[in-house]
Design an enzyme around this catalytic site. Sequence first.
Site, PDB file in Angstrom:
ATOM      1  N   CYS A   8      36.035   1.514 -46.712  1.00 49.42           N
ATOM      2  CA  CYS A   8      35.715   2.104 -48.023  1.00 49.42           C
ATOM      3  C   CYS A   8      34.209   2.300 -48.093  1.00 49.42           C
ATOM      4  O   CYS A   8      33.550   2.407 -47.049  1.00 49.42           O
ATOM      5  CB  CYS A   8      36.258   1.253 -49.168  1.00 49.42           C
ATOM      6  SG  CYS A   8      35.544  -0.400 -49.297  1.00 49.42           S
ATOM      7  N   ARG A  14      37.997  -2.236 -52.114  1.00 49.95           N
ATOM      8  CA  ARG A  14      39.241  -1.653 -51.594  1.00 49.95           C
ATOM      9  C   ARG A  14      39.542  -2.043 -50.153  1.00 49.95           C
ATOM     10  O   ARG A  14      40.656  -2.477 -49.839  1.00 49.95           O
ATOM     11  CB  ARG A  14      39.183  -0.118 -51.719  1.00 49.95           C
ATOM     12  CG  ARG A  14      39.172   0.358 -53.152  1.00 49.95           C
ATOM     13  CD  ARG A  14      38.762   1.804 -53.263  1.00 49.95           C
ATOM     14  NE  ARG A  14      37.358   2.003 -52.904  1.00 49.95           N
ATOM     15  CZ  ARG A  14      36.756   3.166 -52.842  1.00 49.95           C
ATOM     16  NH1 ARG A  14      37.445   4.280 -53.067  1.00 49.95           N
ATOM     17  NH2 ARG A  14      35.481   3.247 -52.531  1.00 49.95           N
ATOM     18  N   ASP A 124      38.177   4.092 -56.742  1.00 50.69           N
ATOM     19  CA  ASP A 124      37.135   3.067 -56.659  1.00 50.69           C
ATOM     20  C   ASP A 124      37.174   2.240 -57.954  1.00 50.69           C
ATOM     21  O   ASP A 124      36.944   2.778 -59.034  1.00 50.69           O
ATOM     22  CB  ASP A 124      35.785   3.780 -56.508  1.00 50.69           C
ATOM     23  CG  ASP A 124      34.625   2.818 -56.395  1.00 50.69           C
ATOM     24  OD1 ASP A 124      34.827   1.608 -56.585  1.00 50.69           O
ATOM     25  OD2 ASP A 124      33.507   3.291 -56.123  1.00 50.69           O
TER      26      ASP A 124
HETATM   27  P1  4NP Z   1      34.447  -0.393 -52.557  1.00 48.87           P
HETATM   28  O1  4NP Z   1      33.836  -0.375 -54.032  1.00 48.87           O
HETATM   29  O2  4NP Z   1      33.923   0.842 -51.870  1.00 48.87           O
HETATM   30  O3  4NP Z   1      35.914  -0.340 -52.818  1.00 48.87           O
HETATM   31  O4  4NP Z   1      33.979  -1.685 -51.918  1.00 48.87           O
HETATM   32  C1  4NP Z   1      32.479  -0.240 -54.303  1.00 48.87           C
HETATM   33  C2  4NP Z   1      31.651  -1.318 -54.160  1.00 48.87           C
HETATM   34  C3  4NP Z   1      30.313  -1.207 -54.459  1.00 48.87           C
HETATM   35  C4  4NP Z   1      29.809  -0.011 -54.900  1.00 48.87           C
HETATM   36  C5  4NP Z   1      30.642   1.088 -55.041  1.00 48.87           C
HETATM   37  C6  4NP Z   1      31.986   0.962 -54.730  1.00 48.87           C
HETATM   38  N1  4NP Z   1      28.453   0.090 -55.252  1.00 48.87           N
HETATM   39  O5  4NP Z   1      28.039   1.165 -55.743  1.00 48.87           O
HETATM   40  O6  4NP Z   1      27.690  -0.873 -55.067  1.00 48.87           O
END
Ligand code: 4NP
Length: 157
Positions: A8, A14, A124
């Site tokens: 991800c 995710r 997300d």
């Molecule tokens: P992930 O979610 O891609 O599912 O781990 C996110 C985690 C952190 C961030 C964005 C999405 N962020 O902008 O820090």
Amino acid sequence: MTRILMVCLGNICRSPMADGLLRRKVKELNLPIFVDSAGTANYHTGSKPDERMCQTGKRNGTSIDELRARQFSKADFEDFDVIYAMDNENYRNIIKLSASEQHRTKVKLILNELYPGENRAVPDPYYGTDNDFQAVYDLLDQATDVVITKIQHGTIR
Ligand code: 4NP
């Protein structure tokens, strides 16, 4: 041993949940599969998964507390047989790092296992609510069930 990587953006919501679900299921079934996860971004390298994702996992029977975030790297194209992206942006960013058609054929959208050909994204949940984290869990639980069935039928090797 087949090696499967979940990817991800941050590797704290995710993809660690996808990783934890598939890890638990292959262990329960004693399947010869290695599972890992990574993020296309490096902002959370070394971090535990997001506390809200950990709690959602725990509530539903899948602990991910021991996982730590790392960034996706070009070496992963050699180290893994299947690379599942959680959404289209991650997919594109992985493809940008690829060096061959052999690499590119390894990269798939995880939800195409559940909804073939629809190119759906795992939303997300980072700026979302507890319900959004639960929705991520439910989608990934279903998608990893399909992955398990394909492993058992020999269509993922
Ligand atoms: P992930 O979610 O891609 O599912 O781990 C996110 C985690 C952190 C961030 C964005 C999405 N962020 O902008 O820090």
